[in-house]
Design a protein around this motif. Sequence first.
Motif, PDB file in Angstrom:
ATOM      1  N   UNK A  34     -40.991 -25.926  46.428  1.00 44.54           N
ATOM      2  CA  UNK A  34     -41.964 -24.985  46.110  1.00 44.54           C
ATOM      3  C   UNK A  34     -41.693 -23.658  46.711  1.00 44.54           C
ATOM      4  N   UNK A  35     -41.008 -23.836  48.036  1.00 40.42           N
ATOM      5  CA  UNK A  35     -40.603 -22.391  48.724  1.00 40.42           C
ATOM      6  C   UNK A  35     -39.278 -22.004  48.307  1.00 40.42           C
ATOM      7  N   UNK A  36     -38.404 -22.605  47.273  1.00 39.40           N
ATOM      8  CA  UNK A  36     -37.392 -22.126  46.705  1.00 39.40           C
ATOM      9  C   UNK A  36     -36.119 -22.698  47.600  1.00 39.40           C
ATOM     10  N   UNK A  37     -36.180 -23.839  48.615  1.00 29.28           N
ATOM     11  CA  UNK A  37     -35.134 -24.433  48.977  1.00 29.28           C
ATOM     12  C   UNK A  37     -34.516 -25.462  48.043  1.00 29.28           C
ATOM     13  N   UNK A  38     -33.138 -25.162  48.265  1.00 27.22           N
ATOM     14  CA  UNK A  38     -32.440 -26.129  47.559  1.00 27.22           C
ATOM     15  C   UNK A  38     -32.331 -27.610  47.752  1.00 27.22           C
ATOM     16  N   UNK A  39     -32.529 -28.537  47.012  1.00 25.00           N
ATOM     17  CA  UNK A  39     -32.915 -29.749  47.161  1.00 25.00           C
ATOM     18  C   UNK A  39     -31.837 -30.831  46.696  1.00 25.00           C
ATOM     19  N   UNK A  40     -31.068 -30.520  45.423  1.00 23.20           N
ATOM     20  CA  UNK A  40     -30.231 -31.463  44.826  1.00 23.20           C
ATOM     21  C   UNK A  40     -29.510 -30.883  43.804  1.00 23.20           C
ATOM     22  N   UNK A  41     -28.149 -31.169  43.561  1.00 19.23           N
ATOM     23  CA  UNK A  41     -27.401 -30.688  42.484  1.00 19.23           C
ATOM     24  C   UNK A  41     -26.858 -32.049  41.505  1.00 19.23           C
ATOM     25  N   UNK A  42     -27.501 -32.180  40.381  1.00 20.38           N
ATOM     26  CA  UNK A  42     -27.380 -33.445  39.733  1.00 20.38           C
ATOM     27  C   UNK A  42     -26.327 -33.130  38.753  1.00 20.38           C
ATOM     28  N   UNK A  43     -25.106 -33.732  38.650  1.00 20.86           N
ATOM     29  CA  UNK A  43     -24.373 -33.590  37.290  1.00 20.86           C
ATOM     30  C   UNK A  43     -24.969 -34.420  36.233  1.00 20.86           C
ATOM     31  N   UNK A  44     -24.877 -33.999  35.111  1.00 23.76           N
ATOM     32  CA  UNK A  44     -25.163 -34.786  33.801  1.00 23.76           C
ATOM     33  C   UNK A  44     -24.366 -35.507  32.940  1.00 23.76           C
ATOM     34  N   UNK A  45     -23.016 -35.380  33.098  1.00 26.50           N
ATOM     35  CA  UNK A  45     -21.951 -36.020  32.537  1.00 26.50           C
ATOM     36  C   UNK A  45     -21.996 -37.457  32.736  1.00 26.50           C
ATOM     37  N   UNK A  46     -21.754 -38.201  31.831  1.00 24.33           N
ATOM     38  CA  UNK A  46     -21.318 -39.634  31.975  1.00 24.33           C
ATOM     39  C   UNK A  46     -20.051 -39.932  32.378  1.00 24.33           C
ATOM     40  N   UNK A  47     -20.050 -41.402  32.298  1.00 21.73           N
ATOM     41  CA  UNK A  47     -18.770 -41.789  32.911  1.00 21.73           C
ATOM     42  C   UNK A  47     -17.331 -41.363  32.216  1.00 21.73           C
ATOM     43  N   UNK A 113     -46.253 -22.304  38.742  1.00 23.37           N
ATOM     44  CA  UNK A 113     -45.712 -22.384  40.089  1.00 23.37           C
ATOM     45  C   UNK A 113     -44.036 -22.815  40.149  1.00 23.37           C
ATOM     46  N   UNK A 114     -43.453 -23.530  38.926  1.00 25.25           N
ATOM     47  CA  UNK A 114     -42.240 -23.827  38.795  1.00 25.25           C
ATOM     48  C   UNK A 114     -41.251 -22.393  38.829  1.00 25.25           C
ATOM     49  N   UNK A 115     -41.769 -21.671  37.836  1.00 21.13           N
ATOM     50  CA  UNK A 115     -41.035 -20.138  37.880  1.00 21.13           C
ATOM     51  C   UNK A 115     -41.163 -19.524  39.343  1.00 21.13           C
ATOM     52  N   UNK A 116     -42.075 -19.724  40.108  1.00 25.55           N
ATOM     53  CA  UNK A 116     -42.378 -18.882  41.290  1.00 25.55           C
ATOM     54  C   UNK A 116     -41.359 -19.548  42.226  1.00 25.55           C
ATOM     55  N   UNK A 117     -41.101 -21.059  42.148  1.00 20.46           N
ATOM     56  CA  UNK A 117     -40.134 -21.691  42.882  1.00 20.46           C
ATOM     57  C   UNK A 117     -38.731 -21.230  42.525  1.00 20.46           C
ATOM     58  N   UNK A 118     -38.572 -20.962  41.352  1.00 17.36           N
ATOM     59  CA  UNK A 118     -37.061 -20.573  40.958  1.00 17.36           C
ATOM     60  C   UNK A 118     -36.733 -18.983  41.396  1.00 17.36           C
ATOM     61  N   UNK A 119     -37.884 -18.443  41.169  1.00 18.06           N
ATOM     62  CA  UNK A 119     -37.716 -16.830  41.944  1.00 18.06           C
ATOM     63  C   UNK A 119     -37.597 -16.832  43.374  1.00 18.06           C
ATOM     64  N   UNK A 120     -38.120 -17.863  44.120  1.00 12.73           N
ATOM     65  CA  UNK A 120     -37.891 -17.772  45.445  1.00 12.73           C
ATOM     66  C   UNK A 120     -36.403 -18.307  45.660  1.00 12.73           C
ATOM     67  N   UNK A 121     -36.230 -19.329  45.020  1.00 13.70           N
ATOM     68  CA  UNK A 121     -34.818 -19.768  45.318  1.00 13.70           C
ATOM     69  C   UNK A 121     -33.607 -18.555  45.121  1.00 13.70           C
TER      70      UNK A 121
END
Length: 584
Positions: A34-47, A113-121
Motif C-alpha cells: 500500500x505504501x509503495x514498498x517493493x515486495x517481490x519480482x515474479x518471473x512469468x516464463x515457464x521451464x 488504491x492500487x494506482x496510488x500504491x504504484x504511484x508511491x512506489x
Amino acid sequence: MMIGALYEYALREGLLEDPDVEPLPVDFLLEVADDGRFLSLVPTADEEGRVPRRAVPRVPKRSGTAVVASFFVDNAKYVLAHGGDGAKARRNPERNAAFRELVDAAAKETQDPAARAVAAFLGRLDSELPRILAKHAEWTGEERLAFRWSGDDARLVHERPALREAWRRRRSAQEDDGGPPMRCLVTGRWGPVARLHPSVKRVPGAQPLGASLVSFNEEAFCSHGLEQGYNAPISRPVAEGYVTALNHMLSGDGERRYRRGVALGEDAVAVFWTREAEQAVDVLLALLDAPAARQESSAPLDARQALHFAEAPLRGLEPAAFDDKPFYALVLGGNAARVVVREWFESSVRDLKQSLREWFEDLRLEGGRGRPLSLWQLLRAVEPPGRNGNPPDLAGRLLSAAMMRRPLPRELLAAALRRLRVPDKGDAPGFLLYARCALIKATLLRLRRLSPQLPEVSVALNPDSPEVSYQLGRLFAVLERLQYAALGEVNASIKDRYFGAAMANPGIVMPRLLRLSTAHVAKADRSGRWLDKLMGQIMDRFPPRFWPHALTLEAQGLFAVGYYQQREDFFRKATPAEAERPET
C-alpha cells in the motif's frame, strides 16, 4: 482490399473485443504494498523460457526517439529507468518521468488504491531499485513489467475496473486530435481517422520495435496539404484492427516461429488466412514450414496432409463447405522503419486446391517413395553453401508458383544446378538429389507451358527420349555405377569430381570418362559387361560424331533429370524379362 481482409480477420478472431488492450508478453510481475514498498519480482516464463501473453493497455506508437509511456505496463527503461546502453540509457530518467506522470494522473483521477500504491512506489524508486535489480541477473531494458498490488491477488493493477475505464477515456480523448473527419477507405464511414498507425512487429528486416505499413513521414509523400495518415484516411479501429491481425499472425505459438506465417529466407515472411475457415491455412503452413525436430530424409506428415487436401476432388471426397471462400496470402519484408509488401495473393480455397494438386504433380519423380516435398525442403535443397537462407524474392516466387500456378523462374533452375555441382557433406545426399531434381523437373515443365518447343520431362526413366542432354545424363549415371562396380567405395567418385563439368561441357569431359571406363569394365564382375552394353545402347541414340561442347541451362536440367532417373533405375529390382540385368 488487403487492409480490409486483415480487419475482417481481426474481427473474426475476436482480437478487437476490447480495442483498448492488446495481447503482449509480460516478463515480470512487480508486486508493491500500500505504501509503495517493493515486495517481490515474479518471473512469468515457464521451464522452457516461454513468456505468456496477457491483455495489456494498447502500447502507443513510438516514432524515432520520441518518449511515449504506456499505461501501467511498460519495459524496464520506462518503469525502472534502467537498461539499454549508450545514448539510449541516458534518456531513461526522461522515460521514467513520462511513465510516472501517466500513473500519477490516473491515481489522482480514479483515487484507486492500487494506482496510488504504484504511484508511491515510483516516488521511492531510487531506494527500491537496488533490491529489484538484484532479483534478476541481466537486464536489457526490454523486459516488460506489470504491477500487482498486495491488496488484490485476483487482478493485476491495470486490469482493475477503475483503471480500465480511465484508460478508455484517455484513448477516446486522444482519438479526437483535431483533424478533419474523413471517409474511411475501408469501411466507407465518415469520422475521425488515424493520424499515425500502430507498428507491425516481428517483420524480418524491420526495426525490433516495429515498423509502419502505412505512413507519410516526408513532405514528398503528401498531397493536397494533408499530413501523415490523412493522405490515406483509415479510421482508428480499422488501423488498430489490421495491425493487431498482422501482429497476431506474426506472433509465435510455441511450436512455430510464426502463428500463421512462415519465414521465406532471412528477409521476408509470408502469412496466410481465410475469411471463415482455418484448414487451408494449416495446409499452407504444412507445405512451407520446417518443424524443429524433423530429419531431412523423412517424409513430413504435414506435407502428406497438404497432398491429401489438394487431391480431395480426385479421390471422390466431398468438397469442403468453404471451397468458395476467399483465401489470402501476404509476403512482407522490412526496410528499417517501414514494412514492405512483396507479394499479395487473393484466391479461393478451390483454386488453392487445384494449384497444389498441379504443384505436387509437377514435382513428382519416380524414386521419391511417395514423399511429398514441402517448400521449406525445396528451399533448403537450393540454399547456397556457406550462407543462411535464400534471397527473399526467390522464395516468394516459389510460393507464388505453388499457390497461383505461376511459372518457376529460371533463377531457381540455375540455383538447383549450382547446388548439384557441389558435393553434399550432410547425411542425406540421396534426398537432396531427389529434391533438387524434382524442382528442376517442375521448372522445366512450367517453362514448357510458356515455350512449347522445349522438351517434355517424364516422371520415370525414358530410355527412348530423343533429347541428347537427357541421354548424356543417363550415360554419366552408368559411368558412375561402373566405377563403383570396379572399385567399390572411393574417396572421390567421378560424380564428386566431374559432374558439374560434364553437365555444362560434356564434349570436353565425357570422352575422357569413356576412356577411363575401359579399365573399369575389365575390373568389374558380371555387372561390368551389362553396364558396358547399356552404355552402348545409350550412345546409339547420339548423332554420329556429336559431342556438344556446352549445354544451355534447360539442357543441363535435362542432364540432371536423366542422371537421377537412370541412377534410381539401378535400385529397381530386376524383372524376369531383364534376366541379364544384375540386381543391385
